[in-house]
Design a protein around this motif. Structure first.
Motif, short mmCIF file in Angstrom:
data_model
loop_
_atom_site.label_atom_id
_atom_site.label_comp_id
_atom_site.label_asym_id
_atom_site.label_seq_id
_atom_site.Cartn_x
_atom_site.Cartn_y
_atom_site.Cartn_z
N SER A 1 0.81 -1.25 -0.18
CA SER A 1 0.04 0.03 -0.05
C SER A 1 0.99 1.16 -0.08
CB SER A 1 -0.81 -0.04 0.91
OG SER A 1 -0.25 0.57 2.45
N ARG A 2 0.30 2.43 -0.15
CA ARG A 2 0.88 3.65 -0.20
C ARG A 2 1.54 3.95 1.13
NH1 ARG A 2 -2.35 8.30 -2.99
NH2 ARG A 2 -1.84 6.96 -4.80
N ASP A 3 0.72 3.67 2.22
CA ASP A 3 1.29 3.94 3.46
C ASP A 3 2.73 3.21 3.90
OD1 ASP A 3 -0.72 5.75 4.07
OD2 ASP A 3 -2.06 4.32 5.04
N GLU A 4 2.41 1.94 3.33
CA GLU A 4 3.56 1.05 3.61
C GLU A 4 4.86 1.23 2.86
OE1 GLU A 4 2.67 -2.87 2.72
OE2 GLU A 4 0.82 -2.90 4.10
N MET A 5 4.84 1.89 1.67
CA MET A 5 5.89 2.39 0.72
C MET A 5 6.47 3.63 1.46
SD MET A 5 6.36 0.34 -1.47
CE MET A 5 7.39 1.00 -2.47
N ARG A 6 5.58 4.49 2.08
CA ARG A 6 6.21 5.83 2.85
C ARG A 6 6.86 5.15 4.11
NH1 ARG A 6 0.62 8.41 2.94
NH2 ARG A 6 0.36 8.93 0.71
N ALA A 7 6.50 4.33 4.80
CA ALA A 7 6.88 3.74 5.96
C ALA A 7 8.25 3.21 5.64
CB ALA A 7 6.07 2.93 6.79
N LEU A 8 8.43 2.52 4.60
CA LEU A 8 9.59 1.88 4.30
C LEU A 8 10.79 3.05 3.97
CD1 LEU A 8 8.68 -0.92 2.36
CD2 LEU A 8 9.83 -1.07 4.11
N ASP A 9 10.13 4.23 3.12
CA ASP A 9 11.09 5.11 2.80
C ASP A 9 11.59 5.90 4.29
OD1 ASP A 9 12.41 7.13 0.99
OD2 ASP A 9 10.80 8.62 1.59
N VAL A 10 10.71 6.11 5.35
CA VAL A 10 11.10 6.71 6.44
C VAL A 10 12.07 5.71 7.10
CG1 VAL A 10 10.30 7.27 8.66
CG2 VAL A 10 9.03 7.86 6.84
N LEU A 11 12.05 4.67 7.14
CA LEU A 11 13.04 3.67 7.90
C LEU A 11 13.93 3.39 7.01
CD1 LEU A 11 10.42 1.21 9.56
CD2 LEU A 11 11.86 3.35 10.48
N GLU A 12 14.21 4.10 5.53
CA GLU A 12 15.42 3.89 4.75
C GLU A 12 15.80 2.47 4.43
OE1 GLU A 12 18.61 5.80 6.87
OE2 GLU A 12 17.79 7.39 7.05
N CYS A 13 14.49 1.60 4.08
CA CYS A 13 14.53 0.27 3.55
C CYS A 13 14.08 0.12 2.32
CB CYS A 13 13.57 -0.59 4.44
SG CYS A 13 14.27 -0.64 6.14
N ASP A 14 14.54 -0.71 1.53
CA ASP A 14 14.24 -1.15 0.08
C ASP A 14 12.87 -1.87 0.32
OD1 ASP A 14 14.36 -3.74 -2.08
OD2 ASP A 14 15.17 -1.55 -2.78
N MET A 15 12.00 -1.36 -1.04
CA MET A 15 10.81 -1.81 -0.80
C MET A 15 10.61 -3.48 -0.73
SD MET A 15 9.45 -1.19 -4.84
CE MET A 15 8.31 -2.60 -5.30
N ALA B 1 6.04 5.01 11.39
CA ALA B 1 6.35 4.02 10.16
C ALA B 1 6.38 2.55 10.55
CB ALA B 1 7.53 4.45 9.43
N TYR B 2 7.06 2.46 11.77
CA TYR B 2 7.32 1.08 12.25
C TYR B 2 6.10 0.41 12.56
CZ TYR B 2 8.96 -3.19 14.68
OH TYR B 2 8.96 -4.35 15.20
N ALA B 3 4.96 1.25 12.97
CA ALA B 3 3.58 0.54 13.39
C ALA B 3 2.93 0.36 12.32
CB ALA B 3 2.98 1.79 14.14
N VAL B 4 2.97 0.91 11.04
CA VAL B 4 2.38 0.75 9.79
C VAL B 4 2.92 -0.55 9.38
CG1 VAL B 4 2.27 1.36 7.52
CG2 VAL B 4 1.77 3.08 9.20
N LEU B 5 4.07 -0.82 9.36
CA LEU B 5 4.91 -2.11 8.63
C LEU B 5 4.61 -3.29 9.67
CD1 LEU B 5 8.11 -0.49 7.50
CD2 LEU B 5 6.07 -1.31 6.12
N ARG B 6 4.52 -2.95 11.09
CA ARG B 6 4.32 -4.17 12.04
C ARG B 6 2.91 -4.74 12.03
NH1 ARG B 6 4.82 -2.02 17.14
NH2 ARG B 6 2.59 -1.72 17.13
N SER B 7 1.91 -3.73 11.55
CA SER B 7 0.61 -3.96 11.17
C SER B 7 0.49 -4.83 10.04
CB SER B 7 -0.10 -2.78 11.48
OG SER B 7 -1.36 -2.97 11.80
N ALA B 8 1.06 -4.35 9.09
CA ALA B 8 1.22 -5.23 7.69
C ALA B 8 1.60 -6.39 7.86
CB ALA B 8 1.73 -4.24 6.54
N GLU B 9 2.67 -6.64 8.65
CA GLU B 9 3.40 -7.87 8.71
C GLU B 9 2.42 -9.03 9.73
OE1 GLU B 9 6.17 -10.94 8.72
OE2 GLU B 9 5.93 -8.94 7.65
N GLU B 10 1.74 -8.33 10.68
CA GLU B 10 0.84 -9.13 11.17
C GLU B 10 -0.44 -9.61 10.70
OE1 GLU B 10 -0.32 -6.79 14.64
OE2 GLU B 10 1.59 -7.10 15.71
#
Length: 70
Positions: free
Chosen positions: A1-15, A54-63
């Motif tokens: 999702s767009r939010d996940e992509m932004r979160a990855l960007d904030v955390l300086e991670c590759d998609m 950002a981490y909360a968004v990605l943790r939620s997606a992982e769950e």
């Protein structure tokens, strides 16, 4: 999702980053920008909040991904 992509960007991670990489990036950035480490630095405090969100968004997606696999 767009939010996940932004979160990855904030955390300086590759998609294509694995969640373990995301966790390592979160810990590194949170430690570097923590308000206790950067007392009085409002920019660092704002970055810390963005990193947490950002981490909360990605943790939620992982769950969600984990629960779908059950």
């Amino acid at each position: 999702s767009r939010d996940e992509m932004r979160a990855l960007d904030v955390l300086e991670c590759d998609m294509h980053a694995e969640f373990e990489e995301v966790k390592k990036a979160y810990r590194r950035l949170a430690k570097a920008n923590h308000p206790d480490t950067n007392q009085g630095d409002k920019e660092a405090a704002a970055r810390f909040q963005a990193i947490q969100a950002a981490y909360a968004v990605l943790r939620s997606a992982e769950e969600r991904k984990t629960w779908k696999g059950v």
